[in-house]
Write an enzyme that holds these catalytic residues in place. Structure first.
Site, PDB file in Angstrom:
ATOM      1  N   ASP A  11       0.835  -1.261  -0.052  1.00 48.24           N
ATOM      2  CA  ASP A  11      -0.383  -0.209   0.403  1.00 48.24           C
ATOM      3  C   ASP A  11       0.666   1.059   0.253  1.00 48.24           C
ATOM      4  O   ASP A  11       1.286   1.626   0.792  1.00 48.24           O
ATOM      5  CB  ASP A  11      -1.185   0.010   1.271  1.00 48.24           C
ATOM      6  CG  ASP A  11      -2.138  -1.039   1.136  1.00 48.24           C
ATOM      7  OD1 ASP A  11      -2.035  -1.532  -0.182  1.00 48.24           O
ATOM      8  OD2 ASP A  11      -2.174  -1.381   2.221  1.00 48.24           O
ATOM      9  N   GLY A  39      -6.453 -10.528   1.529  1.00 51.86           N
ATOM     10  CA  GLY A  39      -6.071 -11.647   2.358  1.00 51.86           C
ATOM     11  C   GLY A  39      -5.008 -11.505   3.709  1.00 51.86           C
ATOM     12  O   GLY A  39      -4.975 -11.885   4.502  1.00 51.86           O
ATOM     13  N   ALA A  40      -4.112 -10.526   3.179  1.00 49.03           N
ATOM     14  CA  ALA A  40      -2.767 -11.115   3.675  1.00 49.03           C
ATOM     15  C   ALA A  40      -3.633  -9.592   5.610  1.00 49.03           C
ATOM     16  O   ALA A  40      -2.427 -10.069   6.405  1.00 49.03           O
ATOM     17  CB  ALA A  40      -1.308  -9.565   3.437  1.00 49.03           C
ATOM     18  N   ASN A  41      -3.757  -9.015   4.684  1.00 51.40           N
ATOM     19  CA  ASN A  41      -4.595  -7.972   6.112  1.00 51.40           C
ATOM     20  C   ASN A  41      -5.369  -8.919   7.242  1.00 51.40           C
ATOM     21  O   ASN A  41      -4.896  -8.722   8.740  1.00 51.40           O
ATOM     22  CB  ASN A  41      -5.303  -7.035   5.891  1.00 51.40           C
ATOM     23  CG  ASN A  41      -4.534  -5.494   5.130  1.00 51.40           C
ATOM     24  OD1 ASN A  41      -3.309  -5.694   5.060  1.00 51.40           O
ATOM     25  ND2 ASN A  41      -5.548  -4.077   4.549  1.00 51.40           N
ATOM     26  N   GLU A 137     -10.812 -10.159  -4.307  1.00 50.63           N
ATOM     27  CA  GLU A 137      -9.736  -9.847  -4.272  1.00 50.63           C
ATOM     28  C   GLU A 137      -8.975 -10.584  -5.261  1.00 50.63           C
ATOM     29  O   GLU A 137      -7.858 -10.513  -5.699  1.00 50.63           O
ATOM     30  CB  GLU A 137      -8.259  -8.509  -3.269  1.00 50.63           C
ATOM     31  CG  GLU A 137      -9.629  -7.571  -2.534  1.00 50.63           C
ATOM     32  CD  GLU A 137      -8.749  -6.761  -2.348  1.00 50.63           C
ATOM     33  OE1 GLU A 137      -8.818  -5.747  -2.039  1.00 50.63           O
ATOM     34  OE2 GLU A 137      -7.808  -7.634  -1.640  1.00 50.63           O
ATOM     35  N   GLY A 254     -11.733  -2.872   8.650  1.00 48.17           N
ATOM     36  CA  GLY A 254     -13.227  -3.883   8.393  1.00 48.17           C
ATOM     37  C   GLY A 254     -12.183  -5.779   8.264  1.00 48.17           C
ATOM     38  O   GLY A 254     -12.644  -6.848   8.777  1.00 48.17           O
ATOM     39  N   ASP A 255     -11.032  -5.173   7.561  1.00 47.32           N
ATOM     40  CA  ASP A 255     -10.425  -6.478   7.665  1.00 47.32           C
ATOM     41  C   ASP A 255      -9.726  -6.704   9.188  1.00 47.32           C
ATOM     42  O   ASP A 255      -9.769  -8.089   9.365  1.00 47.32           O
ATOM     43  CB  ASP A 255      -8.795  -6.357   7.027  1.00 47.32           C
ATOM     44  CG  ASP A 255      -8.893  -6.178   5.690  1.00 47.32           C
ATOM     45  OD1 ASP A 255     -10.073  -6.746   5.550  1.00 47.32           O
ATOM     46  OD2 ASP A 255      -8.545  -5.654   4.735  1.00 47.32           O
TER      47      ASP A 255
END
Length: 305
Positions: A11, A39-41, A137, A254-255
């Site tokens: 990011d 996904g990683a978050n 994603e 949200g993640d």
């Protein structure tokens, strides 16, 4: 085991006075580089709550420096990365602007994320203790297949319908509902999903109930300052309030909720406690900048009643 199948991004974040509209340019004094991808978050958020070694990430990055950094960061956060595959496409990148009120606008260049494959996850890894976490994603067909494999092994599927794809169809939502145990959405995503399958829901609470009944699942709606609502297939409703805060950066909130929720489901706690812990984790994240850097550890979260 918590298995996250999804995206990994780098990011690039700029603080701006106001998020620019079409045709407008806004200057920022600088920018920061953070680790991201839904996904990683969610994998990092889950690992910080569940503990090191309990979360496994499956996805794809490029053969580039961003990919190296993304994998190294997950390992540093206690996430197992042996299922991450190198692709010929570049590592995904997100461009994020954050305004003075902490709201954000995000553009994502998917890159290697669009090559993620269900075949990257060995069939022998799926079992009744698998808690699978999915987002939107990576290619839908591949995520759906991983969900199917998890369901076939009597595991649990948590699907975060975010971001809602521009091309979302009734068939896609129907297929998603058919392989999901917990559908996690925000207010807008709940209404979009309900509308896609022809449900004339009047508001997000009605949409949650309609989706839960239609999919024979539990639908959870995150509603910002209003907390989170859960509706079961039988119509039972639960609510958890959101702590009152002054947000610094809502990116990744949200993640954080999704990851914390997966960690709680993995511990077999009650749905009410899972909601309360997830709301608190998401609120704590909003107090710090960056999608992952602000995610709380287990010790920072109080013990819900």
């Amino acid at each position: 085991m918590i298995l996250v199948f999804g995206s990994l991004n780098i990011d690039l974040v700029a603080q701006v006075p106001v998020i620019p509209g079409p045709g407008r340019t806004v200057l920022a004094p600088s920018y920061q580089t953070h680790f991201g991808g839904k996904g990683a978050n969610q994998a990092v958020a889950a690992a910080r709550i569940a503990g090191r070694g309990r979360v496994r990430m499956a996805g794809r990055v490029g053969r580039d420096g961003f990919g190296d950094s993304a994998i190294e960061n997950l390992r540093a956060n206690g996430v197992n990365t042996d299922l991450i595959v190198r692709a010929d496409e570049p590592t995904g990148c997100a461009f994020i602007t954050v305004d003075e009120a902490g709201e954000n606008a995000i553009t994502v260049a998917s890159g290697a994320n669009m090559t993620a494959s269900a075949a990257d996850v060995p069939a022998g890894l799926f079992g009744s203790d698998t808690v699978l976490v999915l987002q939107m994603e990576v290619p839908f067909a591949q995520a759906r297949e991983v969900a199917r494999l998890t369901t076939s092994a009597s595991g649990t599927v948590i699907w975060n319908l975010a971001p809602v794809p521009e091309t979302m169809t009734a068939a896609m939502v129907t297929e998603l509902l058919g392989v999901t145990d917990y559908l996690l959405v925000n207010e807008h995503e709940a209404l979009d999903a309900a509308a896609a399958v022809g449900l004339a829901s009047l508001d997000y609470e009605a949409a949650a109930a309609d989706l839960a009944r239609t999919g024979n699942l539990t639908c959870i709606v995150t509603a910002g300052a209003q907390g989170a609502l859960a509706v079961t297939a039988e119509g039972t409703r639960l609510h958890a309030p959101a702590p009152r805060i002054t947000p610094v950066d809502t990116t990744g909130a949200g993640d954080t909720f999704v990851g914390a929720f997966a960690a709680m489901i993995g511990e077999n706690v009650s749905l009410q406690i899972a909601l309360e812990v997830s709301c608190e984790a998401a609120a704590l994240k909003c107090l710090k900048p960056g999608a992952q850097t602000g995610m709380p550890i287990r010790g920072a979260i109080g013990s819900p009643a």
